[in-house]
Motif scaffolding. Structure first.
Motif, PDB file in Angstrom:
ATOM      1  N   ARG A 150     -10.824   0.164   9.388  1.00 19.70           N
ATOM      2  CA  ARG A 150     -12.086   0.529   8.736  1.00 19.70           C
ATOM      3  C   ARG A 150     -13.126   0.937   9.784  1.00 19.70           C
ATOM      4  O   ARG A 150     -13.888   1.892   9.585  1.00 19.70           O
ATOM      5  N   GLU A 180      -7.657   2.517   2.362  1.00 15.43           N
ATOM      6  CA  GLU A 180      -8.173   1.179   2.102  1.00 15.43           C
ATOM      7  C   GLU A 180      -7.480   0.131   2.969  1.00 15.43           C
ATOM      8  O   GLU A 180      -7.787  -1.056   2.870  1.00 15.43           O
ATOM      9  N   THR A 181      -6.546   0.572   3.804  1.00 12.84           N
ATOM     10  CA  THR A 181      -5.740  -0.384   4.565  1.00 12.84           C
ATOM     11  C   THR A 181      -5.729  -0.033   6.059  1.00 12.84           C
ATOM     12  O   THR A 181      -6.755   0.340   6.605  1.00 12.84           O
ATOM     13  N   ASN A 197      -6.817  -4.240   8.762  1.00 16.17           N
ATOM     14  CA  ASN A 197      -7.676  -3.461   7.868  1.00 16.17           C
ATOM     15  C   ASN A 197      -9.082  -3.305   8.446  1.00 16.17           C
ATOM     16  O   ASN A 197      -9.679  -2.224   8.379  1.00 16.17           O
ATOM     17  N   PRO A 220      -1.456  -5.582   4.160  1.00 17.70           N
ATOM     18  CA  PRO A 220      -2.731  -4.860   4.110  1.00 17.70           C
ATOM     19  C   PRO A 220      -3.219  -4.568   2.695  1.00 17.70           C
ATOM     20  O   PRO A 220      -4.423  -4.590   2.432  1.00 17.70           O
ATOM     21  N   SER A 263      -6.959  -5.956   1.080  1.00 22.07           N
ATOM     22  CA  SER A 263      -7.865  -4.806   0.997  1.00 22.07           C
ATOM     23  C   SER A 263      -9.057  -5.039   0.080  1.00 22.07           C
ATOM     24  O   SER A 263      -9.883  -4.143  -0.107  1.00 22.07           O
ATOM     25  N   ALA A 314       0.827  -1.196   0.000  1.00 22.82           N
ATOM     26  CA  ALA A 314       0.000   0.000   0.000  1.00 22.82           C
ATOM     27  C   ALA A 314       0.875   1.265   0.000  1.00 22.82           C
ATOM     28  O   ALA A 314       2.048   1.231   0.383  1.00 22.82           O
TER      29      ALA A 314
END
Length: 344
Positions: A265, A283-284, A261, A177, A181, A142
């Motif tokens: 989130r 996103e990670t 993750n 990650p 994702s 990432a």
């Protein structure tokens, strides 16, 4: 004090500790030529059945980046990287210190595109030998902003590298990650796209280890010579191989990243509900929030985090989840974020 400062501030996963305890009563060959490194390399190779890679183990990201780039490039050659890329912002000029210019490319959500690579390359061709020659493209996946390259983006970058005869290197410090994702590619695909990349262990449950994977046959020779000269060849190399056995033998590498993750989130979604602006939608396992000075002062006395940037009078802060992060800690963070919003 809650710890959300980074994903390398704690020890390691239990599987690695168990292996360390076993290894503590054994004896090994040095410099990565031991049975643990051999077994770890075989485990990693098994994740990339379509490409034969050479696997080498190094202790940390900056040293890994410098060693790879120093090995691949000739003295007058340079590397292209996003202006947010680790080699351009967080390595104290380590690449320039070994004689190679880092040509920065404007980022889009932490990423660079095939079009931007072509534009920068063409600009350097105007003066030709009066400028450094761009020969490598460096990408992080990432990215430093928690974003992830799509399959289409990576295929386009590989295509332009083929067209312009450039090497493609992927910094995989947070590759775990990225892979967890929700993207539609695997290590097997990455080995096909990249000439060289590395799998990050330090930021994904290991004590401190990165696995360099060289896919381009032309780059495989003499890498260990550069490792040794660059101070990247650990005498107790078995310590590094052992860590990747712990990460890959039962796929803890992927399980850890998936959980990181999910926790990140949860934090990001709660922050959005509370009205915090996002500096970047991640996103990670990285979360970037914009807070005002009062919110910042309240949070910093309760949570350990990084200041990422300043946005006018506000502050961009970064929370990071790790293998060590618990749901209870995430819930407490949510409480503190709510309380910070309620300050008059």
């Amino acid at each position: 004090m809650l710890f959300f400062k980074n994903d390398y501030g704690q020890g390691c996963i239990p599987e690695i500790l168990t292996l360390l305890e076993q290894a503590n009563h054994e004896s090994f060959n040095g410099y990565g030529q031991d049975r643990y490194c051999e077994a770890a390399a075989e485990l990693i190779q098994s994740k990339m059945p379509d490409t034969e890679v050479d696997v080498h183990f190094i202790t940390g990201g900056t040293l890994t980046n410098q060693t790879i780039i120093r090995h691949v490039l000739r003295p007058f050659e340079a590397v292209l990287a996003a202006d947010t890329g680790h080699i351009a912002t967080h390595e104290t000029g380590a690449i320039e210190a070994c004689g190679h210019k880092v040509i920065t490319v404007p980022n889009n959500a932490g990423k660079i595109s095939a079009a931007s690579i072509r534009k920068v390359f063409n600009a350097h061709m105007i003066q030709y030998e009066h400028m450094v020659y761009p020969k490598m493209v460096y990408i992080s996946n990432a990215t430093e902003l928690g974003t992830v390259y799509t399959r289409k983006e990576l295929e386009e970058i590989r295509s332009v590298c083929n067209e312009l005869n450039l090497y493609l290197m992927m910094d995989g410090a947070r590759l775990g990650p990225a892979l967890m994702s929700g993207i539609d590619y695997t290590l097997n695909d990455i080995a096909k796209w990249c000439d060289v990349f590395y799998i990050g262990g330090t930021k994904n449950g290991a004590l401190g280890a990165e696995a360099v994977c060289i896919a381009n046959t032309m780059l495989k020779s003499y890498f260990r010579f550069v490792m040794k000269q660059n101070g990247a060849m650990l005498a107790k190399g078995w310590l590094l191989g052992l860590q990747f056995i712990g990460l890959f033998e039962h796929d803890e590498f992927y399980k850890i990243a998936k959980r990181e993750n999910e926790l990140a989130r949860t934090i990001q979604e709660e922050a959005i509900k509370l009205g915090y602006p996002l500096f970047m939608k991640s996103e990670t396992n990285l979360v970037f929030l914009v807070v005002n000075p009062k919110e910042f002062e309240y949070l910093k006395s309760r949570v350990d985090f990084e200041i990422w940037d300043y946005w006018n009078d506000d502050i961009v802060i970064r929370f990071v989840t790790s293998f060590h992060t618990t749901m209870e800690e995430v819930e407490y963070l949510g409480v503190y974020l709510k309380e910070a919003k309620e300050i008059d």
